[in-house]
Each structure stands twice: as structure tokens, then as C-alpha cells.
Write a protein that holds these residues in place. Structure first.
Motif, PDB file in Angstrom:
ATOM      1  N   ILE A 185       0.858  -1.187   0.000  1.00 13.88           N
ATOM      2  CA  ILE A 185       0.000   0.000   0.000  1.00 13.88           C
ATOM      3  C   ILE A 185       0.891   1.232   0.000  1.00 13.88           C
ATOM      4  CG2 ILE A 185      -1.692   1.330   1.360  1.00 13.88           C
ATOM      5  CD1 ILE A 185      -2.502  -1.402   2.667  1.00 13.88           C
ATOM      6  N   GLN A 186       0.561   2.208  -0.837  1.00  7.59           N
ATOM      7  CA  GLN A 186       1.206   3.500  -0.723  1.00  7.59           C
ATOM      8  C   GLN A 186       0.158   4.399  -0.077  1.00  7.59           C
ATOM      9  OE1 GLN A 186       1.297   1.786  -4.035  1.00  7.59           O
ATOM     10  NE2 GLN A 186       2.856   0.783  -2.795  1.00  7.59           N
ATOM     11  N   TRP A 187       0.474   4.948   1.084  1.00  9.57           N
ATOM     12  CA  TRP A 187      -0.537   5.717   1.804  1.00  9.57           C
ATOM     13  C   TRP A 187      -1.015   6.897   0.978  1.00  9.57           C
ATOM     14  CZ3 TRP A 187       3.911   5.932   5.658  1.00  9.57           C
ATOM     15  CH2 TRP A 187       3.943   4.769   6.436  1.00  9.57           C
ATOM     16  N   GLY A 188      -2.316   7.148   1.055  1.00 10.45           N
ATOM     17  CA  GLY A 188      -2.874   8.372   0.492  1.00 10.45           C
ATOM     18  C   GLY A 188      -3.074   9.387   1.600  1.00 10.45           C
ATOM     19  N   ASN A 189      -3.366  10.619   1.212  1.00 15.91           N
ATOM     20  CA  ASN A 189      -3.588  11.657   2.222  1.00 15.91           C
ATOM     21  C   ASN A 189      -4.725  11.275   3.172  1.00 15.91           C
ATOM     22  OD1 ASN A 189      -4.972  11.960  -0.247  1.00 15.91           O
ATOM     23  ND2 ASN A 189      -5.439  14.110   0.137  1.00 15.91           N
ATOM     24  N   HIS A 190      -5.764  10.612   2.641  1.00 15.56           N
ATOM     25  CA  HIS A 190      -6.886  10.241   3.513  1.00 15.56           C
ATOM     26  C   HIS A 190      -6.504   9.107   4.468  1.00 15.56           C
ATOM     27  CE1 HIS A 190     -10.014  12.784   1.703  1.00 15.56           C
ATOM     28  NE2 HIS A 190      -9.282  12.656   0.607  1.00 15.56           N
ATOM     29  N   ASP A 191      -5.654   8.208   4.022  1.00 13.30           N
ATOM     30  CA  ASP A 191      -5.217   7.111   4.904  1.00 13.30           C
ATOM     31  C   ASP A 191      -4.383   7.670   6.051  1.00 13.30           C
ATOM     32  OD1 ASP A 191      -6.353   5.419   2.980  1.00 13.30           O
ATOM     33  OD2 ASP A 191      -4.494   5.440   1.830  1.00 13.30           O
ATOM     34  N   VAL A 192      -3.545   8.635   5.683  1.00 16.29           N
ATOM     35  CA  VAL A 192      -2.672   9.240   6.690  1.00 16.29           C
ATOM     36  C   VAL A 192      -3.500   9.999   7.732  1.00 16.29           C
ATOM     37  CG1 VAL A 192      -1.133  11.228   6.833  1.00 16.29           C
ATOM     38  CG2 VAL A 192      -0.503   9.273   5.443  1.00 16.29           C
ATOM     39  N   LEU A 193      -4.631  10.539   7.287  1.00 18.47           N
ATOM     40  CA  LEU A 193      -5.517  11.227   8.222  1.00 18.47           C
ATOM     41  C   LEU A 193      -6.046  10.244   9.274  1.00 18.47           C
ATOM     42  CD1 LEU A 193      -6.570  14.141   8.402  1.00 18.47           C
ATOM     43  CD2 LEU A 193      -8.584  13.425   7.147  1.00 18.47           C
ATOM     44  N   TRP A 194      -6.375   9.052   8.841  1.00 16.66           N
ATOM     45  CA  TRP A 194      -6.867   8.029   9.767  1.00 16.66           C
ATOM     46  C   TRP A 194      -5.722   7.516  10.653  1.00 16.66           C
ATOM     47  CZ3 TRP A 194     -11.799   5.576  10.447  1.00 16.66           C
ATOM     48  CH2 TRP A 194     -12.820   6.220   9.737  1.00 16.66           C
ATOM     49  N   ILE A 195      -4.565   7.340  10.054  1.00 13.46           N
ATOM     50  CA  ILE A 195      -3.404   6.914  10.856  1.00 13.46           C
ATOM     51  C   ILE A 195      -3.143   7.976  11.921  1.00 13.46           C
ATOM     52  CG2 ILE A 195      -0.899   6.518  10.825  1.00 13.46           C
ATOM     53  CD1 ILE A 195      -1.215   5.339   8.003  1.00 13.46           C
ATOM     54  N   GLY A 196      -3.185   9.240  11.492  1.00 11.39           N
ATOM     55  CA  GLY A 196      -2.935  10.351  12.413  1.00 11.39           C
ATOM     56  C   GLY A 196      -3.923  10.336  13.569  1.00 11.39           C
ATOM     57  N   ALA A 197      -5.201  10.149  13.262  1.00 15.13           N
ATOM     58  CA  ALA A 197      -6.228  10.138  14.312  1.00 15.13           C
ATOM     59  C   ALA A 197      -5.923   9.037  15.326  1.00 15.13           C
ATOM     60  CB  ALA A 197      -7.596   9.920  13.691  1.00 15.13           C
ATOM     61  N   TYR A 198      -5.587   7.863  14.824  1.00 13.21           N
ATOM     62  CA  TYR A 198      -5.304   6.738  15.721  1.00 13.21           C
ATOM     63  C   TYR A 198      -4.000   6.974  16.489  1.00 13.21           C
ATOM     64  CZ  TYR A 198      -4.447   2.028  17.384  1.00 13.21           C
ATOM     65  OH  TYR A 198      -4.191   0.943  18.182  1.00 13.21           O
ATOM     66  N   ALA A 199      -3.069   7.688  15.843  1.00  3.50           N
ATOM     67  CA  ALA A 199      -1.761   7.908  16.469  1.00  3.50           C
ATOM     68  C   ALA A 199      -1.778   9.066  17.478  1.00  3.50           C
ATOM     69  CB  ALA A 199      -0.708   8.154  15.392  1.00  3.50           C
ATOM     70  N   GLY A 200      -2.931   9.696  17.673  1.00  2.84           N
ATOM     71  CA  GLY A 200      -3.029  10.707  18.723  1.00  2.84           C
ATOM     72  C   GLY A 200      -3.231  12.136  18.255  1.00  2.84           C
ATOM     73  N   SER A 201      -3.437  12.343  16.962  1.00  2.00           N
ATOM     74  CA  SER A 201      -3.651  13.712  16.491  1.00  2.00           C
ATOM     75  C   SER A 201      -5.134  14.065  16.569  1.00  2.00           C
ATOM     76  CB  SER A 201      -3.150  13.858  15.045  1.00  2.00           C
ATOM     77  OG  SER A 201      -3.696  15.026  14.475  1.00  2.00           O
ATOM     78  N   LYS A 202      -5.449  15.002  17.467  1.00  2.00           N
ATOM     79  CA  LYS A 202      -6.861  15.368  17.636  1.00  2.00           C
ATOM     80  C   LYS A 202      -7.402  16.069  16.397  1.00  2.00           C
ATOM     81  CE  LYS A 202      -6.169  15.864  22.551  1.00  2.00           C
ATOM     82  NZ  LYS A 202      -6.147  16.751  23.708  1.00  2.00           N
ATOM     83  N   VAL A 203      -6.532  16.830  15.742  1.00  2.00           N
ATOM     84  CA  VAL A 203      -7.021  17.557  14.569  1.00  2.00           C
ATOM     85  C   VAL A 203      -7.286  16.575  13.407  1.00  2.00           C
ATOM     86  CG1 VAL A 203      -4.777  18.250  13.555  1.00  2.00           C
ATOM     87  CG2 VAL A 203      -6.765  19.720  13.269  1.00  2.00           C
ATOM     88  N   CYS A 204      -6.484  15.545  13.304  1.00  2.00           N
ATOM     89  CA  CYS A 204      -6.768  14.509  12.289  1.00  2.00           C
ATOM     90  C   CYS A 204      -8.084  13.821  12.628  1.00  2.00           C
ATOM     91  CB  CYS A 204      -5.647  13.470  12.220  1.00  2.00           C
ATOM     92  SG  CYS A 204      -4.127  14.079  11.464  1.00  2.00           S
ATOM     93  N   LEU A 205      -8.262  13.569  13.913  1.00  2.00           N
ATOM     94  CA  LEU A 205      -9.497  12.917  14.349  1.00  2.00           C
ATOM     95  C   LEU A 205     -10.724  13.769  14.000  1.00  2.00           C
ATOM     96  CD1 LEU A 205     -11.161  10.850  15.892  1.00  2.00           C
ATOM     97  CD2 LEU A 205     -10.421  11.907  18.026  1.00  2.00           C
ATOM     98  N   ALA A 206     -10.625  15.075  14.295  1.00  2.00           N
ATOM     99  CA  ALA A 206     -11.751  15.966  13.969  1.00  2.00           C
ATOM    100  C   ALA A 206     -12.033  15.908  12.469  1.00  2.00           C
ATOM    101  CB  ALA A 206     -11.430  17.391  14.416  1.00  2.00           C
ATOM    102  N   ASN A 207     -10.978  15.862  11.678  1.00  2.00           N
ATOM    103  CA  ASN A 207     -11.147  15.803  10.221  1.00  2.00           C
ATOM    104  C   ASN A 207     -11.858  14.538   9.757  1.00  2.00           C
ATOM    105  OD1 ASN A 207     -10.025  17.779   8.135  1.00  2.00           O
ATOM    106  ND2 ASN A 207      -8.504  17.890   9.777  1.00  2.00           N
ATOM    107  N   ILE A 208     -11.456  13.388  10.280  1.00  2.00           N
ATOM    108  CA  ILE A 208     -12.115  12.162   9.793  1.00  2.00           C
ATOM    109  C   ILE A 208     -13.589  12.160  10.198  1.00  2.00           C
ATOM    110  CG2 ILE A 208      -9.991  10.759   9.683  1.00  2.00           C
ATOM    111  CD1 ILE A 208     -10.950   9.173  12.071  1.00  2.00           C
ATOM    112  N   LEU A 209     -13.865  12.683  11.377  1.00  2.00           N
ATOM    113  CA  LEU A 209     -15.271  12.729  11.795  1.00  2.00           C
ATOM    114  C   LEU A 209     -16.054  13.708  10.929  1.00  2.00           C
ATOM    115  CD1 LEU A 209     -14.644  12.713  15.643  1.00  2.00           C
ATOM    116  CD2 LEU A 209     -15.558  10.834  14.277  1.00  2.00           C
ATOM    117  N   ARG A 210     -15.420  14.835  10.631  1.00  2.00           N
ATOM    118  CA  ARG A 210     -16.092  15.833   9.786  1.00  2.00           C
ATOM    119  C   ARG A 210     -16.406  15.239   8.405  1.00  2.00           C
ATOM    120  NH1 ARG A 210     -14.590  18.916   5.795  1.00  2.00           N
ATOM    121  NH2 ARG A 210     -12.362  18.508   6.049  1.00  2.00           N
ATOM    122  N   ILE A 211     -15.447  14.538   7.850  1.00  2.00           N
ATOM    123  CA  ILE A 211     -15.675  13.975   6.513  1.00  2.00           C
ATOM    124  C   ILE A 211     -16.759  12.888   6.569  1.00  2.00           C
ATOM    125  CG2 ILE A 211     -14.599  12.732   4.577  1.00  2.00           C
ATOM    126  CD1 ILE A 211     -11.961  14.229   5.310  1.00  2.00           C
TER     127      ILE A 211
END
Ligand SMILES: O=P(O)(O)OC[C@H]1O[C@](O)(COP(=O)(O)O)[C@@H](O)[C@@H]1O
Ligand SMILES: [Mn+2]
Length: 651
Positions: free
Chosen positions: A229-255
Motif C-alpha cells: 500500500i502507498q498511503w494516500g492523504n486520507h489514509d494518513v488522516l486516519w493513521i494520524g487520528a489513531y496515532a493521537g492527532s486530535k485535529v486529524c481525528l476531527a477531520n475524519i469525523l467531519r468527513i
């Protein structure tokens, strides 16, 4: 000193190897085995990208091998089956359980059905043989349904067919039928054929967001026999949310709210949205800018729609607030212009960005304190903290994210090609753009390697939420020099609140027009130590607008853009359901999918005839395993085995 150390290490390695190959014959046999594998034709690679949660369409592409299954059937049975029969047979292989039911319903007598079973099993065995000519027997065995290996091998390696054993083979198939095992065998063989037809899958990014079932795609990938797999920007957003980024988390929920997909969060991943719902109910009301986008055929009650609209606003505002402290603590992100909440003129309801002033509409700033606009209310803070906790505790998400990390990377060099979702950030002159991180300047491949290093660090330290590594994961989603975003800035705020479309524009990195140029592509391949004569760049991320005459094959075939366009929401602008790519020993083929038929339609008339193929090129020489990444590894193994032979067994 170094030399003795190396020699020691080598001896230890050979000693270890000799425990597996404990006599001369074993070593010799393995060398012969590997040598002959090197001369087999290379296996077929299948490239897909931008799946965006469209599980059904992905299933079809995967099961049909982008038309490759049907092509094999057509080649093998050109003289014995009609077009219609070929389509029916193809549908059986794609969806064996369902198609079997349909077929069985058509038969009126047991004899007729048995005859069909016999013919079908024989055809399938022939197809297995035809699809596995490139593989060793042992590799083929691994692809066969375990419980039927013996029977299938008997039928595959038939000898003496016309004489003594004829009745033996007939008996075998009749027995399978009379013992009620025919359905299971047909189903098993179908999946074996699917597996044999594609040797290796590349997912060039964006599994997540917009579509309804990314988690099912992840489960399918986890079970798949060979992939990267080559990560896409959207995959990285989910990785970020799981890895502790609250702003990534807010983004995945918003989408998820924006595309009416909150059940991915609640039902698929088991995350409790109640705290967010309560906050949303307390502060927000209906707002047309935040109505969920729905795919056709979907129905929501007014009440459901209103609730999602409220959640959508609540999480969007939390997201905008969370962005500010990161932008401030990381000046080298160069994102000051995105401090939008602070730039709003709350008296006049206007925003000034990039030197232009715009009127704001549909605002929902109920929780925004105009004296300190980016400060989270205590209840907003509580909500996002709770959500982070529960997302990090989701077992299923953990499994999916671990898999993304294990199989994924920012880019991949594979069989001489460069696979990358977004871009390599460059300037107008085609020079690699540099970015300073912690006092060091990085560009090109080094910059990408650095990004990946931080991402992996963040993933390994989920408890850290505000460190540089975690902030950089978000940067990969939205930053100017991110190889995944590939645009100068993300105008989410403007899209919600400003009518003037000029403000929505997201300027692309010059990469996206420079990649049309052959020399530029050669230069980028060289940047990654790839042979510019042989290699190609394979990109996802930007939907190819066939409607406007855009060609996915760029720079004389040095650049292939295969944004699958799986995303239903984007098909209006592309005019096509997307592209996939096949790379077999004869060369590469781009497959254009006009549209993805529903599974029901495929079952009824096997309809994937709608895939149009365009051959990128015909390789002059057939590519063999020895020319591939795996070939390089095998050659190393052969070298070690030969050393072992000399060191241990031959005096
Ligand atoms: O169409 P939507 O869902 O509002 O998303 C728009 C956003 O998605 C992006 O295009 C990124 O997603 P893609 O990787 O699918 O292009 C952003 O640049 C843009 O702001
Ligand atoms: Mn993308």
C-alpha cells in the motif's frame, strides 16, 4: 578489523543456513529450484488507487482482475464457448456463491445439473492450469483450496487419460458430485483462479473517506495473498487520528458527517458518538452548508438529516480551533494564512484571506469567543478527548491501522517503477522543493523519507498528542510541501462559509503540470535511484478528467495516473468510473472502467465488458522473474546457498 567481523558474521549466517539445508543434496536442490524460478515469466501486478470506501466496486475490480479473468477465459475457450457462456462463466468465478444459486435454480432435472457440474469442473481445472503456467507447482498448491488439493492435483496432472485411468478420472468427478461436494469445489476453484490471475496487488492510496465501507476494504486487503500500500492523504488522516492527532481525528469525523458515513465510526469501529451528539444538539441548528452529501438512492429522515447537520458543524468548528495552536507552534509549516478563525471580522461577518475580503454565509460560530476565537470550550475539549480515547481503544481500528503501517509506505520502488499517491513537491523550475524541519533542510526523496520517519514515530507513540511527529502527520494531510496533499493550501473553511468559488480554489503543486514532461519524469525517477529508461511513475490522487480530454498516460508513458475515480461523488467530474493498471510479463495495460455495474447486474449478464483496455506498450522482451524485485532477492539467496555449498559441503 571490519573484515574479520564481516567474515565472522558470514560464517554465523552460513552455519544458521546449514541447519535448514543440512546436506549437500538439499542445498543443490534448492539452488536448482531457485534458478529455474528466475526463468519463469514475471507474475501479474495489479494497481488500483483512490478506493475511497467503495467496497462493492473494489470487489468487482479485484475479483475480475480488472478484466483479466474474462480475458483468460475468452482466450482459452474461444472455440468452445459462446460470448454469453464466457460471460456466465466469468460471473461464476467472480461471485461463485451467488452465481451457483442462480444457475442451480435454472435446472429442472438432477441429471442436467450433474452434467453441468461435470463440464464446469473440467473447464475450471483447465482454467487453473492455463492461469498457473507461470508458477511453480508448489506456488500453485498454495493457491488451491486446502481440502481439495489432492483431487485437483489428480485432475490437473492427468496422465494416460485415454486408456487405463479414464474411468478413474470420471469416477473422481462423479464422486465429488454424488458426495455433495461439487459446490464447495467450484467455489474453492473460483477463488483459486482469482488468486492465480493476479500475483500481486498495489494499492496506490486513499482507501478511506467519502465512501461507505472502507473497513470492509481493509478486511479484504488483510486477507489478500500479496500486496503493498502507498498511503494516500486520507489514509494518513486516519493513521494520524489513531496515532493521537486530535485535529486529524476531527477531520475524519467531519468527513464522515459530510458524506453521511458516521456509521463507519459508530457501527464499524464501535466508537461512541454520544458526547459529540449532545454537544451538537446543545449549540447547533439546521444549516444548509452542512447538510450531508448523499449518494443517489440513499434516504434519510428529516430528523436524521438535521442531527448529522448539527454534528457536522460541531466537529468542523472543533477542527478549525484545533488547527490554530499547531500552526502557531510550528512556524515552519508556513500556514499562518490558515488561522482563519482569528482572521474573521465578527462584526461585519467577513473574512480576509490571501488579500481578498469575502462575506461569510451560513456561519455557526456559537461556540467561538471573538476575543479568543480558537479556544475550545471545556465541553468541546472533553468531547475530543473522549473521542480520542475511544478511537485508540477500538480493536478493529487498531488491527486496520497496524496493517496500514505494516504494508504501507509513503512511496515504493517496485520492479523499477515508482509508486506514489500524491506527488514529489517541486517548484516551477522543476527543482525539488525543500522544507526545513528542526533546523535541517530536506528535499526530494530525503524529504519523503523524513516524513515517513516522523509518521512511524508518531504511530509508535500514540500517547503523544502535541509533539512534532504528530503535528507532521497532520501536515502530510494539508501542508504546502506534503507529498500527499500536493496543493498549496486547503480551503475547507472557505468552502463552508464563502459563496464566491474563487476562494475555494486550491492551487496545485507545479508537479501536476510538469509531470507531463518526459525529462521531468526522468529526473524524478533518478531522484529515487531508478533507471529512467525503464521506470515509470505511477500516481493516484487526482481524478483524471476524461470528460475534458485528459489522458491518464502522460509523458510518453513515463507517468501513469490511475486515480480510480471509484469515488461516486467524483464521477460526475471525471466522466468515467476510473482506471486500473495491469503489468504482466508482456507489459503494462491501462484499463478504463466506464462504470461499475452492480453485483446483481454482473451476476445476471457477467457484464464487465465495459472495461476498455489501452496498451501502454508492448515490451520487446518478455519480463522474467529474474528482472524483478523478487528476482534480486532470489539471486542473493542463490549466492548464499552456493557459498554454503563451498563452505560446508565441498572440500
Ligand atoms: O470534495 P470534498 O469532500 O469536500 O473534499 C475536498 C477536499 O479534498 C481534497 O481534494 C483532498 O482529497 P483527495 O485526496 O481525494 O483529493 C482537498 O484538497 C479538498 O479540500
Ligand atoms: Mn488523495
Amino acid at each position: 578489523m571490519v573484515e574479520t567481523y564481516d567474515a565472522d558474521l558470514k560464517a554465523k549466517y552460513l552455519d544458521l543456513l546449514s541447519t535448514k539445508y543440512d546436506n549437500e543434496e538439499k542445498v543443490a536442490t534448492e539452488i536448482m529450484n531457485l534458478e529455474s524460478i528466475l526463468h519463469l515469466p514475471k507474475g501479474t501486478e495489479h494497481f488500483v488507487s483512490d478506493l475511497h470506501g467503495e467496497y462493492q466496486a473494489f470487489q468487482h475490480v479485484l475479483r475480475s482482475g480488472s478484466g483479466n479473468v474474462r480475458q483468460k477465459i475468452a482466450a482459452l475457450f474461444a472455440d468452445s464457448l459462446t460470448e454469453e457462456e464466457i460471460s456466465g462463466f466469468a460471473a461464476l468465478i467472480y461471485y461463485p456463491e451467488e452465481k451457483l444459486q442462480l444457475i442451480k435454480n435454472e435446472f429442472e432435472s438432477k441429471e442436467a445439473l450433474d452434467e453441468w457440474y461435470i463440464a464446469t469442473i473440467h473447464n475450471m481445472i483447465d482454467l487453473v492450469a492455463f492461469s498457473s503456467t507461470k508458477y511453480t507447482r508448489s506456488k500453485l498448491r498454495k493457491a488451491l483450496p486446502e481440502q481439495f488439493v489432492f483431487i485437483i492435483e489428480e485432475l490437473l496432472y492427468k496422465t494416460d487419460e485415454d486408456a487405463n485411468k479414464k474411468t478413474y478420472y470420471e469416477k473422481l468427478v462423479n464422486q465429488i458430485i454424488s458426495l455433495g461436494q461439487a459446490d464447495k469445489l467450484i467455489v474453492g476453484l473460483s477463488y483459486s483462479i482469482q488468486r492465480l490471475i493476479v500475483n500481486h496487488l498495489h494499492v496506490v492510496g486513499d482507501i478511506y473517506d467519502r465512501g461507505p465501507e472502507p473497513e470492509k476494504i481493509m478486511d479484504t486487503l488483510i486477507d489478500y495473498h500479496s500486496l503493498d500500500i502507498q498511503w494516500g492523504n486520507h489514509d494518513v488522516l486516519w493513521i494520524g487520528a489513531y496515532a493521537g492527532s486530535k485535529v486529524c481525528l476531527a477531520n475524519i469525523l467531519r468527513i464522515c458527517a459530510r458524506y453521511d458515513n458516521l456509521n463507519i465510526i459508530e457501527d464499524a469501529y464501535g466508537i461512541n458518538l454520544r458526547p459529540l451528539v449532545n454537544l451538537a444538539e446543545k449549540y447547533y441548528d439546521d444549516n444548509p452548508a452542512f447538510h450531508p452529501k448523499m449518494s443517489s438512492g440513499e434516504e434519510l429522515t428529516e430528523l436524521e438529516k438535521l442531527q448529522i447537520t448539527k454534528i457536522h458543524q460541531a466537529i468542523a468548528i472543533i477542527q478549525f480551533k484545533l488547527e490554530a495552536p499547531i500552526i502557531k507552534r510550528r512556524p515552519f509549516f508556513e500556514m499562518e494564512e490558515r488561522l482563519v478563525l482569528e482572521k474573521v471580522d465578527y462584526d461585519n461577518n467577513e473574512l480576509t484571506v490571501y488579500g481578498n475580503t469575502y462575506k461569510l454565509e451560513n456561519t455557526c460560530f456559537q461556540t467561538v469567543d471573538r476575543n479568543d476565537p480558537t479556544k475550545l470550550l471545556p465541553e468541546e475539549e472533553e468531547v475530543i478527548n473522549k473521542l480520542l480515547l475511544s478511537i485508540q481503544q477500538s480493536e478493529k481500528l487498531k488491527r486496520h491501522m497496524n496493517f496500514l503501517m505494516k504494508k504501507g509506505s509513503l512511496y515504493l520502488k517496485y520492479n523499477g517503477n515508482l509508486l506514489i499517491h500524491g506527488c514529489i513537491p517541486v517548484d516551477e523550475n522543476g527543482d525539488m522543493e525543500s522544507m526545513e524541519i528542526e533546523g535541517e533542510v530536506y528535499k526530494g526523496r530525503e524529504l519523503l523519507d523524513k516524513f515517513e520517519e516522523y509518521l512511524r514515530h508518531s504511530f509508535a507513540h500514540k500517547e503523544e498528542t502535541d509533539d512534532l511527529a504528530t503535528d507532521l502527520v497532520w501536515y502530510l494531510w494539508t501542508g504546502k510541501y506534503s507529498s500527499l496533499f500536493g496543493k498549496r493550501a486547503m480551503t475547507t473553511f472557505e468552502r463552508y462559509f464563502i459563496k464566491d468559488k474563487a476562494s475555494h480554489k486550491e492551487e496545485k503543486n507545479p508537479y501536476y503540470h510538469l509531470r507531463e514532461d518526459v525529462d521531468m519524469c526522468r529526473k524524478m525517477l533518478e531522484e529515487f535511484d531508478l533507471d529512467p529508461d525503464q521506470g515509470r511513475i505511477i500516481n493516484g490522487h487526482t481524478p483524471v478528467k476524461e470528460i475534458d480530454g485528459e489522458d491518464p498516460i502522460k509523458a510518453n508513458g513515463k507517468m501513469l495516473v490511475i486515480d480510480g475515480g471509484f469515488s461516486k461523488a467524483y464521477q460526475k467530474t471525471t466522466g468515467i468510473a476510473g482506471y486500473t493498471l495491469l503489468y504482466n510479463s508482456y507489459g503494462m495495460q491501462l484499463v478504463a472502467h466506464q462504470h461499475f455495474n452492480s453485483k446483481e447486474k454482473v451476476l445476471m449478464d457477467g457484464a464487465d465488458a465495459l472495461s476498455v483496455r489501452r496498451v501502454v506498450d508492448e515490451e520487446l522482451e518478455r519480463k522474467l522473474v529474474r528482472d524483478t524485485n523478487i528476482g534480486v532477492k532470489l539471486k542473493e539467496e542463490i549466492k548464499s546457498l552456493k557459498e554454503l555449498l563451498a563452505y560446508r559441503y565441498i572440500d
